[in-house]
Design an enzyme around this catalytic site. Structure first.
Site, PDB file in Angstrom:
ATOM      1  N   HIS A  99       0.879  -1.175   0.000  1.00 32.95           N
ATOM      2  CA  HIS A  99       0.000   0.000   0.000  1.00 32.95           C
ATOM      3  C   HIS A  99       0.916   1.224   0.000  1.00 32.95           C
ATOM      4  O   HIS A  99       2.005   1.188   0.594  1.00 32.95           O
ATOM      5  CB  HIS A  99      -0.826   0.100   1.285  1.00 32.95           C
ATOM      6  CG  HIS A  99      -1.722  -1.049   1.583  1.00 32.95           C
ATOM      7  ND1 HIS A  99      -1.289  -2.186   2.193  1.00 32.95           N
ATOM      8  CD2 HIS A  99      -3.053  -1.208   1.412  1.00 32.95           C
ATOM      9  CE1 HIS A  99      -2.308  -3.006   2.367  1.00 32.95           C
ATOM     10  NE2 HIS A  99      -3.398  -2.444   1.901  1.00 32.95           N
ATOM     11  N   ASP A 102       2.384   2.059   3.336  1.00 34.38           N
ATOM     12  CA  ASP A 102       3.344   1.112   3.927  1.00 34.38           C
ATOM     13  C   ASP A 102       4.775   1.565   3.680  1.00 34.38           C
ATOM     14  O   ASP A 102       5.658   1.321   4.498  1.00 34.38           O
ATOM     15  CB  ASP A 102       3.246  -0.292   3.302  1.00 34.38           C
ATOM     16  CG  ASP A 102       1.853  -0.861   3.320  1.00 34.38           C
ATOM     17  OD1 ASP A 102       1.077  -0.489   4.210  1.00 34.38           O
ATOM     18  OD2 ASP A 102       1.546  -1.677   2.421  1.00 34.38           O
ATOM     19  N   ASP A 294      -4.381 -13.878  -2.257  1.00 35.57           N
ATOM     20  CA  ASP A 294      -3.726 -13.500  -1.015  1.00 35.57           C
ATOM     21  C   ASP A 294      -3.712 -14.740  -0.140  1.00 35.57           C
ATOM     22  O   ASP A 294      -4.751 -15.220   0.330  1.00 35.57           O
ATOM     23  CB  ASP A 294      -4.472 -12.348  -0.327  1.00 35.57           C
ATOM     24  CG  ASP A 294      -4.006 -10.998  -0.852  1.00 35.57           C
ATOM     25  OD1 ASP A 294      -3.140 -10.972  -1.743  1.00 35.57           O
ATOM     26  OD2 ASP A 294      -4.505  -9.970  -0.359  1.00 35.57           O
ATOM     27  N   ASP A 337      -0.353 -12.394   2.238  1.00 31.38           N
ATOM     28  CA  ASP A 337      -1.014 -11.348   3.030  1.00 31.38           C
ATOM     29  C   ASP A 337      -1.201 -11.962   4.422  1.00 31.38           C
ATOM     30  O   ASP A 337      -2.297 -12.343   4.819  1.00 31.38           O
ATOM     31  CB  ASP A 337      -2.343 -10.965   2.390  1.00 31.38           C
ATOM     32  CG  ASP A 337      -2.962  -9.746   3.056  1.00 31.38           C
ATOM     33  OD1 ASP A 337      -2.439  -9.318   4.102  1.00 31.38           O
ATOM     34  OD2 ASP A 337      -3.973  -9.238   2.544  1.00 31.38           O
TER      35      ASP A 337
HETATM   36  C1  XLS Z   1      -7.445  -6.423   4.396  1.00 29.24           C
HETATM   37  C2  XLS Z   1      -7.019  -6.709   3.039  1.00 29.24           C
HETATM   38  C3  XLS Z   1      -5.920  -5.791   2.518  1.00 29.24           C
HETATM   39  C4  XLS Z   1      -5.817  -5.884   1.025  1.00 29.24           C
HETATM   40  C5  XLS Z   1      -5.039  -4.781   0.413  1.00 29.24           C
HETATM   41  O1  XLS Z   1      -8.145  -7.194   5.030  1.00 29.24           O
HETATM   42  O2  XLS Z   1      -6.633  -8.046   2.971  1.00 29.24           O
HETATM   43  O3  XLS Z   1      -4.712  -6.056   3.138  1.00 29.24           O
HETATM   44  O4  XLS Z   1      -5.266  -7.102   0.606  1.00 29.24           O
HETATM   45  O5  XLS Z   1      -5.554  -3.552   0.746  1.00 29.24           O
HETATM   46 CA    CA Z   2      -7.142 -10.285   5.594  1.00 31.36          CA
HETATM   47 CA    CA Z   3      -5.774  -9.200   1.295  1.00 29.84          CA
END
Ligand code: XLS
Ligand code: CA
Ligand code: CA
Length: 435
Positions: A99, A102, A294, A337
């Site tokens: 992001h 980040d 993710d 993630d």
């Molecule tokens: C949050 C989300 C976020 C997205 C990207 O729950 O997983 O991290 O993957 O904004």
């Molecule tokens: Ca999540």
């Molecule tokens: Ca995510």
């Protein structure tokens, strides 16, 4: 300076090794179904969980021990770039995601934020050029700051909408500069707390307008990453608009965005929605919209988004089966993630956690490839739908029947034999692929 002086490049040492800083299953150059594991898996590390997550929770202060803090936020940001690429290189992960917030501090104004982003993304670009590591996707954080209390593109406040647009415009400029393969929109606070004060139709129209402006801008600058919409049912809002894959597809199709958008699917978001991960991947495949994943897992005993590293081989096998059936995940990837637990606070835990996730997906890939090679699930499914391959079933599929002709057929064939699915046997045989 090396931020992980005691860690060498992580190598594949096979299942028998007792070295915790080695892969036991992920062998990047091993060929499976005609592609190397590295090509199948396209692993990505998430900047937020790895570099900025501090181990705090609603009941406790940060626990994470990290050695990259500098005298100013910008110095810390610069150190993080070096530490992050050290992790990527030593893990052998070829992709990363971030992001905007980040990587660079927000500063005191939007202008300062953009200047900070320019400086840090220059450093990131230099590292990418040096190492060959690529940007899987970037995104804009449009949910943490208080201005986004009512969402971003769904906000009731048009000034917030404009601010969010500026952030995404910058995100696309950065994507162009870094050659981003995808660009993610996760809804953040696009949803609502209460219908009593919400015009849901209007908010969704506004989000669609926002996406169309993003597409138009990407076309204008001549850089169109694959746009990805990431569903999640709840958290932070009580009701998120992109509840799950099917809801996100309904939105994409309603507004004619299917040419530009696919889905980024997260395992923990699937389970929060009451689905398995493979269900969400399968839904996406039905719409030819499986973009990227993710990789993480929730906890069956907890009803929130714990973003744990994936260690469940049953889940990764079924996910990898969907990915193989999809013909792969490129230009998407498998993005961790995922965050280390609050109790895994040593810096080297970042390596142990990613190794665990990569090995778990490698095992999933191997098992899924065997399932595919043996046609284990394919044969079960083929047999189960066999009645549609001949006779009346074939005619139905060929669109040669109607309700009258089917009624005539049913009157003559009302002594129907039903067949057991033997599902327990299927599950037991599946276990043989896993262990
Ligand atoms: C949050 C989300 C976020 C997205 C990207 O729950 O997983 O991290 O993957 O904004
Ligand atoms: Ca999540
Ligand atoms: Ca995510």
């Amino acid at each position: 300076m090396a931020y992980f002086p005691n860690i060498e490049k992580i190598k594949y040492e096979g299942p028998k090794t007792d070295n915790p800083f080695a892969f036991r299953h992920y062998n990047p150059d091993e060929v499976i179904l005609g592609k190397t594991m590295k090509e199948h898996l396209r692993f990505s590390v998430a900047y937020w969980h790895t570099m900025t997550q501090d181990g705090s929770d609603p009941f406790g202060l940060p626990t994470n021990q990290r050695n990259w803090f500098g005298a100013t936020p910008m110095e810390t940001a610069r150190n993080r770039v070096d530490a992050f690429f050290e992790i990527l290189e030593k893990l052998g992960a070829e992709y990363f995601c971030f992001h905007d917030i980040d990587v660079a501090p927000a500063g005191d104004s939007l202008e300062e934020f953009f200047a900070n982003l320019d400086e840090i993304t220059d450093l990131i670009k230099a590292k990418m050029d040096e190492t060959g590591i690529k940007l899987l996707w970037n995104t804009a954080n449009m949910f943490s700051h208080p201005r986004f209390v009512n969402g971003a593109a769904s906000s009731n406040n048009a000034e917030v909408y404009a601010y969010a647009a500026a952030q995404v415009k910058k995100g696309l400029d950065i994507s162009k500069k870094l050659g981003g393969k995808n660009y993610v929109f996760w809804g953040g606070r696009e949803g609502y707390e209460s219908l009593l004060n919400t015009d849901m139709g209007f908010e969704q129209d506004n989000i669609a307008r926002f996406f169309k402006m993003a597409i138009a801008y990407a076309e204008k600058i001549g850089h169109k990453p694959q746009f990805l919409l990431e569903p999640k049912p709840k958290e932070p809002m009580k009701h998120q608009y992109d509840f799950d894959a099917a809801t996100a597809m309904a939105f994409i199709l309603k507004y004619g965005l299917e040419g530009d958008f696919k889905l980024n699917l997260e395992a923990n978001h699937a389970t929060l929605a009451g689905h398995t991960f493979e269900h969400e991947l399968n839904v996406a495949r039905c719409y030819d919209a499986l973009g990227s994943i993710d990789a993480n897992q929730g906890d069956v005993l907890l009803g929130w988004d714990t973003d744990e590293f994936p260690t469940n081989i049953y889940d990764t096998t079924l996910a990898m089966y969907e990915i193989l059936e999809n013909g792969g995940i490129a230009p998407g990837g498998i993005n961790f993630d995922a965050k280390v637990r609050r109790t895994s606070f040593e810096q080297d835990d970042l390596f142990l956690a990613h190794i665990a996730g990569m090995d778990t997906f490698a095992r999933g890939l191997k098992a899924a490839a065997k399932i595919k090679e043996d046609r284990f699930l394919a044969d079960i499914r083929e047999k189960r739908y066999a009645s549609y391959t001949e006779g009346i079933g074939k005619k139905i599929v060929d669109n040669q029947e109607d309700f009258e002709s089917l009624t005539a057929y049913a009157l003559d064939h009302d002594d129907i034999k039903i067949v057991s699915n033997h599902l327990e046997l299927v599950k037991s045989e599946l276990n043989d692929y896993l262990v």
